[in-house]
Design a protein around this motif. Structure first.
Motif, PDB file in Angstrom:
ATOM      1  N   ASN A 141       3.969  -1.744  -0.828  1.00  0.00           N
ATOM      2  CA  ASN A 141       5.037  -1.343  -1.742  1.00  0.00           C
ATOM      3  C   ASN A 141       4.621  -0.132  -2.571  1.00  0.00           C
ATOM      4  OD1 ASN A 141       6.666  -3.418  -0.853  1.00  0.00           O
ATOM      5  ND2 ASN A 141       5.976  -4.843  -2.463  1.00  0.00           N
ATOM      6  N   ASN A 144       4.871   2.891  -0.297  1.00  0.00           N
ATOM      7  CA  ASN A 144       6.262   3.282  -0.068  1.00  0.00           C
ATOM      8  C   ASN A 144       6.882   3.895  -1.313  1.00  0.00           C
ATOM      9  OD1 ASN A 144       6.112   2.291   2.558  1.00  0.00           O
ATOM     10  ND2 ASN A 144       6.863   0.249   1.970  1.00  0.00           N
ATOM     11  N   THR A 145       6.621   3.302  -2.447  1.00  0.00           N
ATOM     12  CA  THR A 145       7.170   3.834  -3.698  1.00  0.00           C
ATOM     13  C   THR A 145       6.629   5.232  -3.962  1.00  0.00           C
ATOM     14  OG1 THR A 145       7.350   1.601  -4.595  1.00  0.00           O
ATOM     15  CG2 THR A 145       7.401   3.423  -6.159  1.00  0.00           C
ATOM     16  N   ASN A 147       5.704   7.371  -1.745  1.00  0.00           N
ATOM     17  CA  ASN A 147       6.360   8.294  -0.817  1.00  0.00           C
ATOM     18  C   ASN A 147       7.774   8.635  -1.288  1.00  0.00           C
ATOM     19  OD1 ASN A 147       4.154   8.379   0.857  1.00  0.00           O
ATOM     20  ND2 ASN A 147       4.887   6.714   2.205  1.00  0.00           N
ATOM     21  N   LEU A 148       8.518   7.608  -1.737  1.00  0.00           N
ATOM     22  CA  LEU A 148       9.881   7.853  -2.210  1.00  0.00           C
ATOM     23  C   LEU A 148       9.878   8.770  -3.427  1.00  0.00           C
ATOM     24  CD1 LEU A 148      11.484   4.287  -1.843  1.00  0.00           C
ATOM     25  CD2 LEU A 148      11.899   6.316  -0.419  1.00  0.00           C
ATOM     26  N   LEU A 149       8.980   8.505  -4.347  1.00  0.00           N
ATOM     27  CA  LEU A 149       8.913   9.349  -5.536  1.00  0.00           C
ATOM     28  C   LEU A 149       8.493  10.768  -5.184  1.00  0.00           C
ATOM     29  CD1 LEU A 149       7.229   6.852  -8.045  1.00  0.00           C
ATOM     30  CD2 LEU A 149       9.626   7.579  -7.998  1.00  0.00           C
ATOM     31  N   GLN A 151       9.120  12.266  -2.322  1.00  0.00           N
ATOM     32  CA  GLN A 151      10.290  12.899  -1.696  1.00  0.00           C
ATOM     33  C   GLN A 151      11.308  13.310  -2.749  1.00  0.00           C
ATOM     34  OE1 GLN A 151      11.800  10.164   1.198  1.00  0.00           O
ATOM     35  NE2 GLN A 151       9.978  10.311   2.553  1.00  0.00           N
ATOM     36  N   ASN A 152      11.538  12.460  -3.725  1.00  0.00           N
ATOM     37  CA  ASN A 152      12.474  12.781  -4.798  1.00  0.00           C
ATOM     38  C   ASN A 152      12.001  14.005  -5.580  1.00  0.00           C
ATOM     39  OD1 ASN A 152      14.683  12.459  -6.545  1.00  0.00           O
ATOM     40  ND2 ASN A 152      13.437  11.244  -7.971  1.00  0.00           N
TER      41      ASN A 152
END
Length: 434
Positions: A141, A144-145, A147-149, A151-152
């Protein structure tokens, strides 16, 4: 003349008419009374002198005759001490489980960290697997978090780049139209449009940068919190691994394993005693004294023990504060301890209550029970009689009484029991004739 003569005759007649009284205590009576008193006094004195002190004929073989001497005197109390290791480590099960293997025998000498017993606990093993899974999920998690942050953030940076470009274009048009407006080439309406667009792009750039900065802080906090969670989970996982390692009970230090209590297949609960480890660094003696001596015992106090004909010095190292059946103390050997003494062996200990001093002393005996230490039968030089003699005793130990008054070194006294002749003043020592 005649008148005078008649008066004289009358006076003589009156005198002659007075009756003469008879005397009660005549010289003869006084003399007889004195003789009688002297006779009574003589008889009483004779009786008293002939009576003297009560005497008794005693066979000297019934008595214990001891010499009075001068020498070292020390107060001490004899106690029985139990030999123990100088330090004992108790082995308890840190985690519950079933005894799977016993790796050493009772009485074995162990090295630090050497395994003793292997326990099995399936609940702990299952909990370990669950916690490992939870840690792996949390780490996924977090990945993944992150990576998402990330990308954002890239999207926000692209948006920021586009805003910067539009701001530069709006500034270029604003500067151009401002010059043309001053030259009256374009209308005021067209100039105001370019000016408003330029100001809008400036405000947009400020808001976007603030949002990007806030998102960066939020992203850092989220990642930090998740990393802390992962750290805590990993710590819990490490603790769980140590709990699994505790299923293998190991020796915490070098020593001899004693009192091992474990059987294959036996269930051991957490904290249950499985044995003890006796340190090999030395031995001590544990003794129990009467609480009468509680005010006279202190750390460092000296003692002695005689073992196999040799005397060994000890000192008090610990006084237990709780007094139940007696005062318990630990004593350690001041020098070399006996090599052939064994754990649990009982030794006679002489615990000193004072320093050695020179004193006149008389051996202990049953005489003190009847005399209270106030008098004693002293034997004359030829050993035929023993006379009652007043004395004063001081300190005492299991061997001697200290004599303060009444006796001197070289005197011989009766130290056995005075039962049956405690009221006598003199003993005549005559052997029994068969």
């Amino acid at each position: 003349m005649a008148t005078v003569f008649l008066k004289s005759i009358r006076t003589v007649k009156k005198i002659m008419d007075v009756p003469i009284q008879k005397k009660t205590w005549t010289p003869i009576k006084l003399l007889l009374l004195g003789i009688a008193v002297l006779a009574v006094v003589w008889v009483v004195a004779t009786l008293m002198s002939s009576a003297g002190p009560a005497k008794l004929n005693v066979d000297p073989e019934r008595l214990t005759i001891s010499p009075v001497s001068r020498g070292d005197f020390q107060e001490f109390v004899p106690v029985d001490g139990v030999v123990m290791p100088i330090k004992t480590i108790y082995l308890d099960a840190p985690e519950g489980g079933t005894v799977q293997r016993i790796l050493v025998e009772d009485g074995a000498t162990l090295a630090p960290g050497q395994p003793i017993i292997q326990l099995a606990n399936t609940d702990l093993q299952l909990e370990m697997v669950n916690r490992e899974t939870a840690v792996f999920d949390l780490m996924n998690n977090l990945h993944n978090t992150r990576n998402l942050l990330q990308q954002n953030r890239i999207q926000q940076l692209n948006q920021m780049a586009d805003i910067d470009f539009q701001l530069r274009e709006a500034k270029r048009l604003h500067d151009l139209n401002s010059s043309l407006y001053e030259q009256k080439v374009i209308s005021r309406q067209e100039f105001l449009q370019t000016q408003n667009n330029y100001r809008y792009q400036q405000r947009r750039q400020q808001l976007t940068r603030r949002s990007l900065r806030q998102d960066s802080l939020t992203m850092g906090q989220q990642i930090g919190q998740m990393q802390q969670s992962v750290g805590r989970m990993q710590s819990n996982l490490a603790l769980m691994r140590r709990k699994l390692e505790d299923l293998t009970i190991k020796a915490p230090a070098a020593g001899r394993l004693t009192s091992l209590n474990a059987e294959i297949g036996e269930l051991k609960t957490r904290g249950q005693r499985i044995g003890q480890l006796d340190m090999l660094s030395g031995l001590k003696v544990r003794a129990t004294l009467d609480q009468y001596y509680i005010s006279r015992i202190f750390p460092g106090q000296k003692a002695q023990v005689v073992f196999n004909g040799k005397t060994y010095d000890l000192r008090v190292t610990k006084i237990f504060p709780q007094v139940t059946s007696g005062l318990q103390v630990d004593l350690e050997f001041s020098g070399t301890a006996p090599t052939d003494v064994r754990r649990g062996q009982t030794l006679p200990v002489r615990l000193a209550l004072s320093d050695p001093t020179q004193a006149v002393r008389v051996p202990r005996g049953g005489f003190n029970q009847k005399t209270g230490g106030n008098w004693i039968f002293k034997v004359n030089e030829d050993g035929t009689k023993a006379y009652r003699t007043d004395i004063r005793l001081g300190r005492q130990n299991p061997e001697y009484f200290e004599v303060l008054e009444g006796l001197k070194p070289g005197d011989k006294v009766v130290t056995s029991s005075y039962e049956g002749f405690e009221t006598m003043g003199e003993l005549t020592l005559k052997p029994k004739v068969d």
